[in-house]
Design an enzyme around this catalytic site. Structure first.
Site, PDB file in Angstrom:
ATOM      1  N   GLY A 212       0.760  -1.232   0.000  1.00  0.00           N
ATOM      2  CA  GLY A 212       0.000   0.000   0.000  1.00  0.00           C
ATOM      3  C   GLY A 212       0.794   1.286   0.000  1.00  0.00           C
ATOM      4  O   GLY A 212       0.300   2.304  -0.477  1.00  0.00           O
ATOM      5  N   HIS A 213       2.031   1.273   0.516  1.00  0.00           N
ATOM      6  CA  HIS A 213       2.690   2.555   0.770  1.00  0.00           C
ATOM      7  C   HIS A 213       4.202   2.453   0.593  1.00  0.00           C
ATOM      8  O   HIS A 213       4.863   1.692   1.303  1.00  0.00           O
ATOM      9  CB  HIS A 213       2.427   3.038   2.200  1.00  0.00           C
ATOM     10  CG  HIS A 213       1.076   2.689   2.740  1.00  0.00           C
ATOM     11  ND1 HIS A 213      -0.042   3.456   2.509  1.00  0.00           N
ATOM     12  CD2 HIS A 213       0.668   1.639   3.495  1.00  0.00           C
ATOM     13  CE1 HIS A 213      -1.085   2.897   3.110  1.00  0.00           C
ATOM     14  NE2 HIS A 213      -0.680   1.796   3.704  1.00  0.00           N
ATOM     15  N   PHE A 214       4.750   3.218  -0.338  1.00  0.00           N
ATOM     16  CA  PHE A 214       6.202   3.467  -0.428  1.00  0.00           C
ATOM     17  C   PHE A 214       7.029   2.180  -0.518  1.00  0.00           C
ATOM     18  O   PHE A 214       8.081   2.057   0.098  1.00  0.00           O
ATOM     19  CB  PHE A 214       6.695   4.274   0.785  1.00  0.00           C
ATOM     20  CG  PHE A 214       5.808   5.393   1.209  1.00  0.00           C
ATOM     21  CD1 PHE A 214       5.678   6.526   0.428  1.00  0.00           C
ATOM     22  CD2 PHE A 214       5.075   5.316   2.383  1.00  0.00           C
ATOM     23  CE1 PHE A 214       4.838   7.567   0.817  1.00  0.00           C
ATOM     24  CE2 PHE A 214       4.230   6.350   2.778  1.00  0.00           C
ATOM     25  CZ  PHE A 214       4.112   7.478   1.988  1.00  0.00           C
ATOM     26  N   ALA A 215       6.576   1.216  -1.291  1.00  0.00           N
ATOM     27  CA  ALA A 215       7.277  -0.060  -1.375  1.00  0.00           C
ATOM     28  C   ALA A 215       8.025  -0.193  -2.699  1.00  0.00           C
ATOM     29  O   ALA A 215       7.716   0.498  -3.674  1.00  0.00           O
ATOM     30  CB  ALA A 215       6.291  -1.221  -1.216  1.00  0.00           C
TER      31      ALA A 215
ATOM     32  N   GLY B 193       7.034   1.372   3.392  1.00  0.00           N
ATOM     33  CA  GLY B 193       8.483   1.470   3.253  1.00  0.00           C
ATOM     34  C   GLY B 193       9.193   0.149   3.080  1.00  0.00           C
ATOM     35  O   GLY B 193      10.426   0.120   3.107  1.00  0.00           O
TER      36      GLY B 193
END
Length: 266
Positions: free
Chosen positions: A172-175, A191
């Site tokens: 979902g986020h910053f991967a 992350g």
């Protein structure tokens, strides 16, 4: 131990053929390009959809056809829960997918399922397969050969290339995911990064209980089995395999090699 069924339940995955007779499971990554190149993508084209140019107006995909969203009322509910709704002239367009203005599509080999939402600022390079009720969120970058199942999330500022998402997998986020496979209901904390290239020349080697194996892959990120979770800012080394129901704790670097089901890495 290293076969695909030992990591994933494939019974409801529309593209399970890619895992057929794959031992070890990472052989699916070797087959990914030929498999996706052999799919029928139909005609993914519209006068408002220009190659590599941000979309000037929202489009919908309904019954396999791209059309403008003019005159449509769109309810941007949670697509992964089937709550994306498109209504035109008081008639619901069941299963319609939405590509928001500002999204960028590069190439025509794009296959969208039903109820898909592609948000503004997402960039998708061909080929890409996006399963039913999947969300491609703002700022996501799909660099080609991305295969996502049903109800997946490819999230904000997440970069994905040459990877497979099984049903309900979420980044979902910053991967960053390269040359990797996420199992059913796998979830990445914000992350999470999958390193996929060794500093030294040569293929990625995999440490297993029976010895070290040559993966045959120069680039190989990670394989996460069903329901694996990673914590925020976690990292996997090239060639990391996490068995079903494993946990990678926040701010932790996973050693390369095979980790058995229900492992906790901290």
């Amino acid at each position: 131990m290293l076969s695909a069924p030992s990591f994933f339940d494939l019974s409801d995955f529309d593209h399970r053929a890619i895992f057929q007779d794959t031992v070890p499971a990472w052989d699916a990554l070797k087959m990914l390009k030929s498999y996706m190149n052999g799919l029928d993508y139909g005609l993914f084209c519209h006068e408002h959809l220009q190659n590599g140019v941000p979309l000037a107006c929202p489009l919908i995909v309904h019954n396999g056809k791209l059309q403008t969203a003019e005159g449509c009322a769109i309810t941007f509910g949670d697509a992964t829960k089937g709550k994306l709704r498109v209504v035109r002239e008081d008639q619901e367009l069941s299963g319609a997918s939405v590509i928001m203005a500002g999204a960028v599509i590069m190439g025509s080999r794009i296959l969208l399922g039903k109820g898909v939402l592609i948000e503004s600022g997402a960039l998708i390079k061909e080929p890409a397969v996006i399963g039913d009720c999947t969300e491609i969120r703002q700022g996501a970058y799909l660099r080609g050969y991305c295969l996502a199942g049903k109800r997946c999330v490819l999230g904000h500022a997440t970069e994905v290339k040459h990877s497979i998402f099984l049903n309900d997998a979420k980044a979902g986020h910053f991967a960053y995911l390269g040359d990797s496979i996420l199992g059913n209901e796998a979830n990445l904390g914000a992350g999470t990064k999958f390193a996929n290239l060794r500093f030294l020349p040569g293929n990625v080697s995999i440490k297993t209980p029976s010895g070290v194996l040559d993966s045959g892959l120069r680039k190989f990120g990670a394989i996460l089995g069903d329901r694996v979770q990673t914590g925020c800012n976690s990292v996997t080394n090239p060639g990391t395999l996490l068995g079903k129901d494993s946990l990678l704790m926040p701010n932790t670097t996973a050693p390369s090699g095979y980790h058995s089901p229900k492992s906790m890495l901290r």
